[in-house]
Design a protein around this motif. Structure first.
Motif, PDB file in Angstrom:
ATOM      1  N   GLY A 108      54.680 -16.648  73.716  1.00 14.35           N
ATOM      2  CA  GLY A 108      55.889 -17.317  74.141  1.00 14.35           C
ATOM      3  C   GLY A 108      57.026 -17.264  73.146  1.00 14.35           C
ATOM      4  N   HIS A 109      56.904 -16.435  72.094  1.00 17.50           N
ATOM      5  CA  HIS A 109      57.958 -16.322  71.089  1.00 17.50           C
ATOM      6  C   HIS A 109      58.883 -15.135  71.345  1.00 17.50           C
ATOM      7  CE1 HIS A 109      56.032 -19.488  68.922  1.00 17.50           C
ATOM      8  NE2 HIS A 109      54.942 -18.784  68.681  1.00 17.50           N
ATOM      9  N   ALA A 110      58.632 -14.385  72.386  1.00 10.69           N
ATOM     10  CA  ALA A 110      59.460 -13.245  72.794  1.00 10.69           C
ATOM     11  C   ALA A 110      59.448 -13.198  74.317  1.00 10.69           C
ATOM     12  CB  ALA A 110      58.920 -11.944  72.191  1.00 10.69           C
ATOM     13  N   PRO A 111      60.388 -12.494  74.940  1.00 10.61           N
ATOM     14  CA  PRO A 111      60.391 -12.420  76.404  1.00 10.61           C
ATOM     15  C   PRO A 111      59.040 -12.005  76.967  1.00 10.61           C
ATOM     16  CG  PRO A 111      62.390 -11.441  75.521  1.00 10.61           C
ATOM     17  CD  PRO A 111      61.534 -11.763  74.341  1.00 10.61           C
ATOM     18  N   ARG A 112      58.565 -12.740  77.953  1.00  6.39           N
ATOM     19  CA  ARG A 112      57.244 -12.480  78.521  1.00  6.39           C
ATOM     20  C   ARG A 112      57.160 -11.108  79.186  1.00  6.39           C
ATOM     21  NH1 ARG A 112      54.095 -16.821  78.212  1.00  6.39           N
ATOM     22  NH2 ARG A 112      55.067 -18.872  77.923  1.00  6.39           N
ATOM     23  N   PHE A 113      58.304 -10.508  79.441  1.00  3.58           N
ATOM     24  CA  PHE A 113      58.343  -9.166  80.027  1.00  3.58           C
ATOM     25  C   PHE A 113      57.557  -8.174  79.169  1.00  3.58           C
ATOM     26  CE2 PHE A 113      60.371  -4.974  80.065  1.00  3.58           C
ATOM     27  CZ  PHE A 113      60.276  -4.649  81.414  1.00  3.58           C
ATOM     28  N   PHE A 114      57.570  -8.372  77.850  1.00 12.11           N
ATOM     29  CA  PHE A 114      56.903  -7.442  76.943  1.00 12.11           C
ATOM     30  C   PHE A 114      55.421  -7.766  76.762  1.00 12.11           C
ATOM     31  CE2 PHE A 114      61.348  -7.542  75.326  1.00 12.11           C
ATOM     32  CZ  PHE A 114      61.684  -6.244  75.685  1.00 12.11           C
ATOM     33  N   GLY A 115      54.938  -8.802  77.423  1.00 12.41           N
ATOM     34  CA  GLY A 115      53.540  -9.179  77.293  1.00 12.41           C
ATOM     35  C   GLY A 115      52.647  -8.620  78.382  1.00 12.41           C
ATOM     36  N   LYS A 116      53.152  -7.682  79.156  1.00 17.26           N
ATOM     37  CA  LYS A 116      52.377  -7.094  80.249  1.00 17.26           C
ATOM     38  C   LYS A 116      51.679  -5.809  79.781  1.00 17.26           C
ATOM     39  CE  LYS A 116      53.860 -10.152  83.239  1.00 17.26           C
ATOM     40  NZ  LYS A 116      52.964 -11.148  83.864  1.00 17.26           N
ATOM     41  N   LEU A 117      50.467  -5.591  80.303  1.00 15.54           N
ATOM     42  CA  LEU A 117      49.706  -4.378  80.001  1.00 15.54           C
ATOM     43  C   LEU A 117      49.777  -3.411  81.168  1.00 15.54           C
ATOM     44  CD1 LEU A 117      46.472  -5.937  78.429  1.00 15.54           C
ATOM     45  CD2 LEU A 117      48.295  -4.747  77.216  1.00 15.54           C
ATOM     46  N   SER A 118      49.661  -2.126  80.843  1.00 15.84           N
ATOM     47  CA  SER A 118      49.614  -1.118  81.893  1.00 15.84           C
ATOM     48  C   SER A 118      48.214  -1.082  82.497  1.00 15.84           C
ATOM     49  CB  SER A 118      49.961   0.259  81.318  1.00 15.84           C
ATOM     50  OG  SER A 118      48.945   0.688  80.422  1.00 15.84           O
ATOM     51  N   GLY A 119      48.015  -0.223  83.491  1.00 15.58           N
ATOM     52  CA  GLY A 119      46.709  -0.120  84.122  1.00 15.58           C
ATOM     53  C   GLY A 119      45.620   0.341  83.169  1.00 15.58           C
ATOM     54  N   HIS A 120      46.016   1.017  82.073  1.00 18.95           N
ATOM     55  CA  HIS A 120      45.061   1.502  81.082  1.00 18.95           C
ATOM     56  C   HIS A 120      44.919   0.549  79.897  1.00 18.95           C
ATOM     57  CE1 HIS A 120      44.723   5.410  83.069  1.00 18.95           C
ATOM     58  NE2 HIS A 120      46.046   5.404  83.185  1.00 18.95           N
ATOM     59  N   GLY A 121      45.488  -0.663  80.025  1.00 12.42           N
ATOM     60  CA  GLY A 121      45.374  -1.644  78.958  1.00 12.42           C
ATOM     61  C   GLY A 121      46.290  -1.393  77.785  1.00 12.42           C
ATOM     62  N   ILE A 122      47.406  -0.695  78.003  1.00 11.29           N
ATOM     63  CA  ILE A 122      48.359  -0.378  76.943  1.00 11.29           C
ATOM     64  C   ILE A 122      49.606  -1.245  77.118  1.00 11.29           C
ATOM     65  CG2 ILE A 122      49.804   1.429  75.918  1.00 11.29           C
ATOM     66  CD1 ILE A 122      47.793   3.469  77.006  1.00 11.29           C
ATOM     67  N   PRO A 123      50.102  -1.871  76.045  1.00 11.81           N
ATOM     68  CA  PRO A 123      51.351  -2.649  76.149  1.00 11.81           C
ATOM     69  C   PRO A 123      52.552  -1.701  76.252  1.00 11.81           C
ATOM     70  CG  PRO A 123      50.567  -2.659  73.883  1.00 11.81           C
ATOM     71  CD  PRO A 123      49.504  -1.967  74.699  1.00 11.81           C
ATOM     72  N   LEU A 124      52.676  -1.061  77.405  1.00 13.70           N
ATOM     73  CA  LEU A 124      53.645   0.019  77.584  1.00 13.70           C
ATOM     74  C   LEU A 124      55.081  -0.475  77.461  1.00 13.70           C
ATOM     75  CD1 LEU A 124      53.785   3.031  78.145  1.00 13.70           C
ATOM     76  CD2 LEU A 124      53.892   2.524  80.595  1.00 13.70           C
ATOM     77  N   ARG A 125      55.369  -1.650  77.969  1.00  8.65           N
ATOM     78  CA  ARG A 125      56.740  -2.166  77.903  1.00  8.65           C
ATOM     79  C   ARG A 125      57.156  -2.416  76.451  1.00  8.65           C
ATOM     80  NH1 ARG A 125      56.759  -6.617  82.888  1.00  8.65           N
ATOM     81  NH2 ARG A 125      56.229  -5.137  84.559  1.00  8.65           N
ATOM     82  N   ALA A 126      56.271  -3.009  75.671  1.00  3.90           N
ATOM     83  CA  ALA A 126      56.563  -3.233  74.257  1.00  3.90           C
ATOM     84  C   ALA A 126      56.686  -1.907  73.518  1.00  3.90           C
ATOM     85  CB  ALA A 126      55.471  -4.094  73.622  1.00  3.90           C
ATOM     86  N   LEU A 127      55.874  -0.939  73.891  1.00  5.03           N
ATOM     87  CA  LEU A 127      55.925   0.381  73.256  1.00  5.03           C
ATOM     88  C   LEU A 127      57.252   1.073  73.521  1.00  5.03           C
ATOM     89  CD1 LEU A 127      54.605   2.755  71.783  1.00  5.03           C
ATOM     90  CD2 LEU A 127      53.597   3.454  73.968  1.00  5.03           C
ATOM     91  N   ILE A 128      57.708   1.027  74.767  1.00  9.06           N
ATOM     92  CA  ILE A 128      58.986   1.657  75.116  1.00  9.06           C
ATOM     93  C   ILE A 128      60.133   0.978  74.388  1.00  9.06           C
ATOM     94  CG2 ILE A 128      60.609   2.069  76.999  1.00  9.06           C
ATOM     95  CD1 ILE A 128      58.216   2.427  78.853  1.00  9.06           C
ATOM     96  N   ALA A 129      60.091  -0.356  74.316  1.00  7.87           N
ATOM     97  CA  ALA A 129      61.167  -1.108  73.649  1.00  7.87           C
ATOM     98  C   ALA A 129      61.248  -0.747  72.173  1.00  7.87           C
ATOM     99  CB  ALA A 129      60.949  -2.608  73.826  1.00  7.87           C
ATOM    100  N   THR A 130      60.110  -0.728  71.479  1.00 11.51           N
ATOM    101  CA  THR A 130      60.120  -0.404  70.054  1.00 11.51           C
ATOM    102  C   THR A 130      60.501   1.053  69.826  1.00 11.51           C
ATOM    103  OG1 THR A 130      57.727  -0.023  70.202  1.00 11.51           O
ATOM    104  CG2 THR A 130      58.456  -2.162  69.410  1.00 11.51           C
ATOM    105  N   THR A 131      60.130   1.933  70.743  1.00  8.71           N
ATOM    106  CA  THR A 131      60.510   3.344  70.617  1.00  8.71           C
ATOM    107  C   THR A 131      62.019   3.512  70.745  1.00  8.71           C
ATOM    108  OG1 THR A 131      58.380   4.047  71.559  1.00  8.71           O
ATOM    109  CG2 THR A 131      60.166   5.656  71.547  1.00  8.71           C
ATOM    110  N   ILE A 132      62.612   2.815  71.692  1.00  7.71           N
ATOM    111  CA  ILE A 132      64.066   2.900  71.886  1.00  7.71           C
ATOM    112  C   ILE A 132      64.805   2.364  70.662  1.00  7.71           C
ATOM    113  CG2 ILE A 132      65.996   1.987  73.237  1.00  7.71           C
ATOM    114  CD1 ILE A 132      64.191   2.065  75.688  1.00  7.71           C
ATOM    115  N   ILE A 133      64.328   1.243  70.123  1.00  6.01           N
ATOM    116  CA  ILE A 133      64.972   0.665  68.937  1.00  6.01           C
ATOM    117  C   ILE A 133      64.844   1.605  67.745  1.00  6.01           C
ATOM    118  CG2 ILE A 133      64.870  -1.225  67.272  1.00  6.01           C
ATOM    119  CD1 ILE A 133      64.039  -3.053  69.563  1.00  6.01           C
ATOM    120  N   GLY A 134      63.664   2.184  67.565  1.00  4.25           N
ATOM    121  CA  GLY A 134      63.471   3.133  66.476  1.00  4.25           C
ATOM    122  C   GLY A 134      64.339   4.363  66.628  1.00  4.25           C
TER     123      GLY A 134
END
Length: 263
Positions: A108-134
């Protein structure tokens, strides 16, 4: 990074302590050992060392060692090593940043949108966000005169030391909580040696390095902005910390009543 990886380890109580114990020997071998070999083989008065620079790999100490060993492709070999190291560091940073954003979202310390896992159990939304920022941070090095990239680099470098200050202080407080609640150290899967000297020394060394960030601009007679710019991350950190305290209403925890459960 070890702490983040512990959350996904199959048996963290056994594997993480073993990994921590081997870190010392790995640093001793690959860092201290490499420096020792260079020191034995290349004199400090070697004229080639005066030409060493980040953009001149042909006369770096490592390249000189390989070259004098008769390896003709020394410069190319070092470029390959550097490229592999950069990719490894980038991969590690991406992994840790993704897992941290995912964990913050779950708590609950960051938008819950980034707390979702993909069908393969990967935090894909958080991964995409950090990739874009990098990627955005890297692009700043190609825009203008690179001042924005230098600013971001300064913030990130200081953030690393601030993080280690927080780790050292947290470890110190953690052991104080154990003592206040009469929890035996034998109950811990791993016990850090040299406490409290180790935690205090690490804390002092981090403060010492942070204080010395402006030594070079002072020595070369730079202007006031150049002297203060290495410390720009401090007011940014304090501002974020103040906002977090106001929004969450968090208060200091008494060691005698701190939650020390492992669940």
């Amino acid at each position: 990074m070890v702490g983040v990886a512990a959350g996904e380890a199959e048996d963290p109580e056994r594997t993480i302590p073993r990994a921590i114990r081997t870190i010392f020997w790995r640093i001793l071998l690959f860092y201290i050992g490499a420096i020792a070999v260079i020191g034995f083989l290349i004199a400090y008065t070697d004229p080639n060392l005066l030409n060493s620079a980040e953009d001149n790999i042909a006369v770096s100490p490592f390249t000189l060692v390989f070259d004098r060993a008769g390896i003709a492709i020394a410069a190319g070999l070092m470029n390959a090593v550097i490229l592999t190291s950069v990719l490894s560091a980038g991969n590690s940073g991406l992994y840790v940043s993704t897992r941290m954003l995912f964990s913050l979202a779950r708590q609950g310390h960051a938008p819950r949108f980034f707390g979702k896992l993909s069908g393969h159990g990967i935090p894909l939304r958080a991964l995409i966000a950090t990739t874009i920022i990098g990627m955005a941070g890297f692009i700043t090095s190609l825009v203008g005169d690179g001042a924005a990239y230098t600013f971001l680099l300064t913030l990130s470098a200081l953030a690393g030391f601030i993080t280690w200050i927080g780790i050292s202080y947290s470890h110190y407080r953690f052991r104080k909580c154990l003592k206040a609640q009469n929890i035996p150290l034998e109950s811990l899967p791993y016990k850090a040696n040299f406490f409290p000297a180790g935690a205090v020394l690490a804390l002092f060394m981090c403060f010492f390095v942070v204080a010395g960030q402006a030594l070079d601009p002072i020595r070369t007679g730079e202007n006031l902005f150049a002297i203060l710019s290495p410390y720009l991350g401090i007011p940014v950190f304090l501002l974020l910390w103040f906002i977090h305290k106001k929004v969450t209403g968090s208060v200091a925890v008494d060691p005698a009543t701190a939650d020390m459960s492992r669940e």
